[in-house]
Motif scaffolding. Sequence first.
Motif, PDB file in Angstrom:
ATOM      1  N   GLY A   1      24.371  54.842 -65.568  1.00 42.92           N
ATOM      2  CA  GLY A   1      24.900  53.674 -66.241  1.00 42.92           C
ATOM      3  C   GLY A   1      26.393  53.770 -66.429  1.00 42.92           C
ATOM      4  N   GLY A   2      26.969  52.736 -67.066  1.00 47.43           N
ATOM      5  CA  GLY A   2      28.410  52.661 -67.246  1.00 47.43           C
ATOM      6  C   GLY A   2      28.969  53.815 -68.042  1.00 47.43           C
ATOM      7  N   ASP A   3      28.233  54.254 -69.095  1.00 46.51           N
ATOM      8  CA  ASP A   3      28.734  55.358 -69.925  1.00 46.51           C
ATOM      9  C   ASP A   3      28.848  56.647 -69.105  1.00 46.51           C
ATOM     10  N   ASP A   4      27.823  56.877 -68.255  1.00 41.78           N
ATOM     11  CA  ASP A   4      27.850  58.080 -67.410  1.00 41.78           C
ATOM     12  C   ASP A   4      29.096  58.065 -66.530  1.00 41.78           C
ATOM     13  N   LEU A   5      29.354  56.892 -65.922  1.00 39.25           N
ATOM     14  CA  LEU A   5      30.505  56.795 -65.020  1.00 39.25           C
ATOM     15  C   LEU A   5      31.819  57.000 -65.785  1.00 39.25           C
ATOM     16  N   THR A   6      31.878  56.472 -67.007  1.00 41.77           N
ATOM     17  CA  THR A   6      33.092  56.660 -67.809  1.00 41.77           C
ATOM     18  C   THR A   6      33.304  58.143 -68.094  1.00 41.77           C
ATOM     19  N   SER A   7      32.213  58.852 -68.367  1.00 38.21           N
ATOM     20  CA  SER A   7      32.357  60.289 -68.659  1.00 38.21           C
ATOM     21  C   SER A   7      32.779  61.051 -67.398  1.00 38.21           C
ATOM     22  N   ILE A   8      32.222  60.661 -66.242  1.00 42.05           N
ATOM     23  CA  ILE A   8      32.646  61.307 -64.988  1.00 42.05           C
ATOM     24  C   ILE A   8      34.134  61.022 -64.761  1.00 42.05           C
ATOM     25  N   ASN A   9      34.535  59.774 -65.030  1.00 41.54           N
ATOM     26  CA  ASN A   9      35.916  59.379 -64.781  1.00 41.54           C
ATOM     27  C   ASN A   9      36.894  60.224 -65.606  1.00 41.54           C
ATOM     28  N   GLY A  10      36.440  60.664 -66.778  1.00 39.47           N
ATOM     29  CA  GLY A  10      37.283  61.503 -67.626  1.00 39.47           C
ATOM     30  C   GLY A  10      37.719  62.791 -66.948  1.00 39.47           C
ATOM     31  N   LYS A  60      41.194  47.887 -60.081  1.00 38.93           N
ATOM     32  CA  LYS A  60      40.388  46.858 -60.736  1.00 38.93           C
ATOM     33  C   LYS A  60      39.410  47.478 -61.714  1.00 38.93           C
ATOM     34  N   GLY A  61      38.902  48.676 -61.389  1.00 33.99           N
ATOM     35  CA  GLY A  61      37.925  49.295 -62.279  1.00 33.99           C
ATOM     36  C   GLY A  61      37.019  50.249 -61.525  1.00 33.99           C
ATOM     37  N   ILE A  62      35.990  50.698 -62.214  1.00 31.57           N
ATOM     38  CA  ILE A  62      35.032  51.639 -61.621  1.00 31.57           C
ATOM     39  C   ILE A  62      33.978  50.845 -60.858  1.00 31.57           C
ATOM     40  N   ASP A  63      33.693  51.289 -59.629  1.00 30.18           N
ATOM     41  CA  ASP A  63      32.678  50.634 -58.807  1.00 30.18           C
ATOM     42  C   ASP A  63      31.321  51.230 -59.172  1.00 30.18           C
ATOM     43  N   GLU A  64      30.288  50.405 -59.205  1.00 34.47           N
ATOM     44  CA  GLU A  64      28.980  50.875 -59.690  1.00 34.47           C
ATOM     45  C   GLU A  64      28.259  51.788 -58.703  1.00 34.47           C
ATOM     46  N   THR A  65      28.558  51.661 -57.411  1.00 33.58           N
ATOM     47  CA  THR A  65      27.740  52.377 -56.419  1.00 33.58           C
ATOM     48  C   THR A  65      28.582  53.276 -55.527  1.00 33.58           C
ATOM     49  N   PRO A  66      28.772  54.538 -55.943  1.00 31.58           N
ATOM     50  CA  PRO A  66      29.531  55.442 -55.067  1.00 31.58           C
ATOM     51  C   PRO A  66      28.741  55.763 -53.796  1.00 31.58           C
ATOM     52  N   ASP A  68      27.168  58.044 -50.741  1.00 24.83           N
ATOM     53  CA  ASP A  68      26.438  59.303 -50.755  1.00 24.83           C
ATOM     54  C   ASP A  68      27.439  60.458 -50.670  1.00 24.83           C
ATOM     55  N   GLY A  69      27.312  61.422 -51.557  1.00 26.20           N
ATOM     56  CA  GLY A  69      28.243  62.565 -51.553  1.00 26.20           C
ATOM     57  C   GLY A  69      29.387  62.398 -52.535  1.00 26.20           C
ATOM     58  N   ALA A  70      29.632  61.148 -52.972  1.00 23.43           N
ATOM     59  CA  ALA A  70      30.692  60.921 -53.957  1.00 23.43           C
ATOM     60  C   ALA A  70      30.059  60.773 -55.333  1.00 23.43           C
ATOM     61  N   LEU A  71      30.826  61.135 -56.368  1.00 24.01           N
ATOM     62  CA  LEU A  71      30.295  61.047 -57.739  1.00 24.01           C
ATOM     63  C   LEU A  71      30.694  59.749 -58.421  1.00 24.01           C
ATOM     64  N   ILE A  72      31.831  59.210 -58.000  1.00 23.80           N
ATOM     65  CA  ILE A  72      32.328  58.004 -58.664  1.00 23.80           C
ATOM     66  C   ILE A  72      33.239  57.291 -57.680  1.00 23.80           C
ATOM     67  N   SER A  73      33.323  55.966 -57.789  1.00 23.62           N
ATOM     68  CA  SER A  73      34.254  55.249 -56.917  1.00 23.62           C
ATOM     69  C   SER A  73      35.032  54.210 -57.709  1.00 23.62           C
ATOM     70  N   HIS A  74      36.252  53.951 -57.250  1.00 23.89           N
ATOM     71  CA  HIS A  74      37.160  52.993 -57.887  1.00 23.89           C
ATOM     72  C   HIS A  74      37.404  51.809 -56.953  1.00 23.89           C
ATOM     73  N   LYS A  75      37.504  50.610 -57.538  1.00 30.25           N
ATOM     74  CA  LYS A  75      37.805  49.404 -56.769  1.00 30.25           C
ATOM     75  C   LYS A  75      39.274  49.041 -56.918  1.00 30.25           C
ATOM     76  N   PHE A  76      39.902  48.701 -55.798  1.00 29.02           N
ATOM     77  CA  PHE A  76      41.267  48.176 -55.783  1.00 29.02           C
ATOM     78  C   PHE A  76      41.222  46.837 -55.052  1.00 29.02           C
ATOM     79  N   THR A  77      41.694  45.756 -55.680  1.00 31.70           N
ATOM     80  CA  THR A  77      41.587  44.427 -55.077  1.00 31.70           C
ATOM     81  C   THR A  77      42.924  43.696 -55.142  1.00 31.70           C
ATOM     82  N   GLY A  78      42.980  42.545 -54.455  1.00 35.41           N
ATOM     83  CA  GLY A  78      44.156  41.676 -54.538  1.00 35.41           C
ATOM     84  C   GLY A  78      45.375  42.201 -53.821  1.00 35.41           C
TER      85      GLY A  78
END
Length: 292
Positions: A1-10, A60-66, A68-78
């Motif tokens: 969930g979002g909280d897990d991703l926020t903790s990974i992002n830390g 833009k923020g954290i992407d929900e679906t990294p 395979d092999g990645a723990l977290i992904s970030h979105k960059f747009t515009g």
Amino acid sequence: GGDDLTSINGYLDPLAGRCFLKNEGYWTFEMCHMKKIRQFHESDTRRAPSAVEYSLGDWKGIDETPLDGALISHKFTGGTRCDETNGGRNTVVQFACDPSADSHIEWIKEMAVCAYTIMFNTPLLCNHPSVTRAPTHKTKVVDYLTGLEASCFYRVEGWWTYEFCYLKSIKQFHQEHNVNTAEFKLGQSNKRDLHLAEQVGDIQMDEGSKEPVPYFVQYYRQGTKCDVTGEPRMTEVRFKCAMDNLNVIASIKERSTCSYVLEFYTPLVCNHPSFQATMDPHRNIDCYLSQK
């Protein structure tokens, strides 16, 4: 969930304020953590220095679906508008654990028109509980040496200065007043050839020292033609584990006419399984009863 991703992002907080470059031939890519990504080319012509640049997106923020092999992904747009899609360029950055090198862009690919994916490897994520200490898929020594890419190292020996640019070339030159008055290329190569060339037998043992030390060999060929032999100069580069965490040319010797051996110490190879085995010598500890 979002909280897990926020903790990974830390775990990625130490990357704040840092930008990372990846050179891919004509283009250079720059990722500034949680800020922006751009692609640019700067020409060196002195008469008219010019630069071409495209934005590949702002954070833009954290992407929900990294991936395979990645723990977290970030979105960059515009990013810069794309003629084909009529929308802005965009990028997804996938962050993966890599204990064997400094944080770096491993690869960048245009997955669809004006839509990019970056794989970003960093040791920072390796401390996260979700990373099992499974053996990594890196068996090739070159995979451990990515931290040396785009770097050059120097050694001065008397009259000559030696320059070793990993995956590129080795030069010997003499400088006076910042001008090279003499220069020889001692060999050259490229990433693709050196990656394909690596064999298991390229890890050898240096029997010359008290305890045999493993080293990894790369060959840089096609240097400046040698007057004596009529052949191009060549260099055998030997990579050894540096216990003091420094990347350094330890020595360069002319083994035979116009054929050289360069010893390079780096901490990056120390984690390779073939080097690990010899890194941990068992020492006996003798205990004696003290006389009271």
